[in-house]
Design a protein around this motif. Structure first.
Motif, mmCIF file in Angstrom:
data_model
loop_
_atom_site.group_PDB
_atom_site.id
_atom_site.type_symbol
_atom_site.label_atom_id
_atom_site.label_comp_id
_atom_site.label_asym_id
_atom_site.label_seq_id
_atom_site.Cartn_x
_atom_site.Cartn_y
_atom_site.Cartn_z
ATOM 1 N N LEU A 111 0.747 -1.144 0.021
ATOM 2 C CA LEU A 111 -0.011 -0.039 0.046
ATOM 3 C C LEU A 111 0.897 1.083 0.074
ATOM 4 N N PRO A 112 0.502 2.250 -0.838
ATOM 5 C CA PRO A 112 1.266 3.494 -1.020
ATOM 6 C C PRO A 112 1.287 4.352 0.382
ATOM 7 N N THR A 113 2.336 5.159 0.586
ATOM 8 C CA THR A 113 2.354 6.017 1.890
ATOM 9 C C THR A 113 2.929 7.295 1.193
ATOM 10 N N MET A 114 2.875 8.287 2.091
ATOM 11 C CA MET A 114 3.412 9.324 1.705
ATOM 12 C C MET A 114 5.182 9.359 2.151
ATOM 13 N N ARG A 115 5.367 8.288 2.813
ATOM 14 C CA ARG A 115 6.814 8.163 3.368
ATOM 15 C C ARG A 115 7.663 7.311 2.667
ATOM 16 N N HIS A 116 7.047 6.345 1.929
ATOM 17 C CA HIS A 116 8.102 5.282 1.481
ATOM 18 C C HIS A 116 7.721 4.976 0.079
ATOM 19 N N PHE A 117 8.472 4.509 -0.887
ATOM 20 C CA PHE A 117 8.385 4.164 -2.141
ATOM 21 C C PHE A 117 8.341 2.613 -2.222
ATOM 22 N N PRO A 118 7.661 1.712 -2.946
ATOM 23 C CA PRO A 118 7.767 0.454 -2.896
ATOM 24 C C PRO A 118 9.021 0.046 -3.197
ATOM 25 N N THR A 119 9.404 -1.434 -2.933
ATOM 26 C CA THR A 119 10.614 -1.824 -2.696
ATOM 27 C C THR A 119 11.577 -2.053 -4.241
ATOM 28 N N SER A 120 12.718 -1.353 -3.851
ATOM 29 C CA SER A 120 13.663 -1.445 -4.909
ATOM 30 C C SER A 120 15.157 -1.018 -4.308
ATOM 31 N N GLN A 121 16.141 -1.709 -4.809
ATOM 32 C CA GLN A 121 17.566 -1.315 -4.338
ATOM 33 C C GLN A 121 18.454 -1.525 -5.375
ATOM 34 N N ILE A 122 19.368 -0.809 -5.165
ATOM 35 C CA ILE A 122 20.739 -0.998 -6.195
ATOM 36 C C ILE A 122 22.116 -1.372 -5.465
ATOM 37 N N VAL A 123 22.566 -2.612 -5.943
ATOM 38 C CA VAL A 123 23.798 -3.021 -4.993
ATOM 39 C C VAL A 123 24.958 -2.807 -6.089
ATOM 40 N N GLU A 124 25.686 -2.094 -5.423
ATOM 41 C CA GLU A 124 26.860 -1.259 -6.169
ATOM 42 C C GLU A 124 28.116 -1.989 -5.982
ATOM 43 N N CYS A 125 28.787 -2.724 -6.612
ATOM 44 C CA CYS A 125 30.053 -3.530 -6.327
ATOM 45 C C CYS A 125 31.075 -3.491 -7.197
ATOM 46 N N ARG A 126 32.260 -2.879 -6.888
ATOM 47 C CA ARG A 126 33.279 -2.595 -8.002
ATOM 48 C C ARG A 126 32.984 -1.929 -9.391
ATOM 49 N N GLY A 127 32.092 -0.970 -9.354
ATOM 50 C CA GLY A 127 31.909 -0.075 -10.247
ATOM 51 C C GLY A 127 30.847 -0.629 -11.124
ATOM 52 N N LYS A 128 30.197 -1.617 -10.852
ATOM 53 C CA LYS A 128 28.848 -2.269 -11.422
ATOM 54 C C LYS A 128 27.592 -2.099 -10.562
ATOM 55 N N LEU A 129 26.527 -1.840 -11.393
ATOM 56 C CA LEU A 129 25.469 -1.702 -10.474
ATOM 57 C C LEU A 129 24.293 -2.734 -10.868
ATOM 58 N N PHE A 130 23.684 -3.303 -9.604
ATOM 59 C CA PHE A 130 22.699 -4.579 -10.013
ATOM 60 C C PHE A 130 21.688 -4.174 -9.059
ATOM 61 N N MET A 131 20.332 -4.221 -9.839
ATOM 62 C CA MET A 131 19.283 -3.854 -9.376
ATOM 63 C C MET A 131 18.316 -5.079 -8.542
ATOM 64 N N VAL A 132 17.821 -4.841 -7.429
ATOM 65 C CA VAL A 132 17.123 -6.188 -6.805
ATOM 66 C C VAL A 132 15.672 -5.307 -6.625
ATOM 67 N N ASP A 133 14.596 -5.917 -7.222
ATOM 68 C CA ASP A 133 13.244 -5.656 -7.476
ATOM 69 C C ASP A 133 13.292 -4.095 -7.895
#
Length: 304
Positions: free
Chosen positions: A15-37
């Motif tokens: 459920l959306p709120t004014m405080r948070h976005f739905p789930t997503s992350q970026i994992v940054e490792c040695r110059g590469k970016l990987f998205m999770v959700d």
């Protein structure tokens, strides 16, 4: 040490709120970016974070609930508008891959880049990605649809050369790789300089585990030993334990139990239910079990 960071783009739940976005992350490792959700608004959050769209080559989706994947088709479209040519790899359960193919055929015709779909077996613990410095493993979870987490594990690195010893013994550059790989050095007069005098220990390998939506799994810790930082969903406090059990989610206390049993160094909480106007109750409950825990928030950048 090389950068190994997690960028929190969204840590809310369905459920959306004014405080948070739905789930997503970026994992940054040695110059590469990987998205999770990739929940709604993910590409806007990437813009705010000044993360490069062009460095993102791999997207890992835990399951096909909308708060984890509704932002994906919009991001795919934006990549096309930006003139992307590099292949985009998407790792997801088979059902979601089939849906995405239909969405792309309808909304994103004539893309100038390839999308490679990699079907994930959410019931198996296996390596699904590997490069020279990193592996990504699946973590089977227990949710309503098929669901898995992902474990990003650094490969061990070589020891560090002691520059003072290199200069002292006037060792040529051509021998440095041999020394890093464990060889001694023999001086022109036949004297053997032992390898341990020429190097300092390598940095310890780090690992980040992302445990998406799941009911409490008492055995989960067995797959997480050696993990440095653990993100574990904490949708509810114990006041809503019945809700957690009904909808196959976890409480903050249960997330802390997993962290404690796995012996991780740091626990991150997220995927908060909209019923909590203040998530400190989750933090307090988790800290009763596991001390080194923090609430995630949008735009947090956390060193693994």
């Amino acid at each position: 040490m090389e950068p190994f960071r997690v960028h929190i783009l969204g840590c809310g739940s369905a459920l959306p709120t004014m405080r948070h976005f739905p789930t997503s992350q970026i994992v940054e490792c040695r110059g590469k970016l990987f998205m999770v959700d990739c929940g709604e608004g993910t590409q806007l959050q990437m813009r705010k974070s000044s993360l490069s769209f062009t460095k993102l080559g791999h997207i890992f989706i835990s399951h096909y609930h909308g708060d984890h994947c509704f932002g994906l088709i919009g991001m795919i479209s934006t990549f096309g508008l930006l003139g992307r040519t590099a292949t985009l790899n998407i790792y997801a359960p088979e059902a979601l891959n089939e849906i995405l193919k239909k969405q792309i055929a309808f909304f994103c015709r004539d893309l100038d880049y390839e999308i490679k779909f990699n079907t994930v077996d959410t019931n198996e613990h296996q390596v699904i990605y590997e490069d020279r410095s990193l592996t990504v493993e699946t973590i089977p979870l227990h949710h309503r649809p098929s669901c898995c987490g992902y474990l990003f594990r650094e490969k061990p690195t070589l020891p560090h050369i002691r520059r003072d010893m290199i200069e002292c013994y006037q060792i040529p550059v051509s021998q440095i790789n041999n020394i890093k790989n464990g060889q001694n050095y023999v001086l022109p007069d036949g004297t053997v300089v032992p390898n341990e005098r020429l190097v300092t220990p390598a940095d310890p390998a780090r690992a980040y585990a992302y445990c998406s939506d799941t009911k409490y799994m008492p055995e989960l810790h067995r797959l997480l030993h050696g993990v440095t930082t653990l993100y574990h969903e904490s949708t509810y406090a114990t006041d809503n334990l019945a809700m957690a059990e009904k909808y196959n989610h976890s409480t903050a206390q249960q997330a802390a139990m997993v962290a404690r049993d796995a012996g991780v160094k740091q626990l991150l909480l997220g995927h908060y239910s909209s019923r909590y106007p203040d998530e400190k109750i989750l933090l307090e409950e988790a800290r009763q079990i596991f001390e080194n825990v923090r609430l995630t928030n949008e735009m947090d950048v956390i060193n693994v």
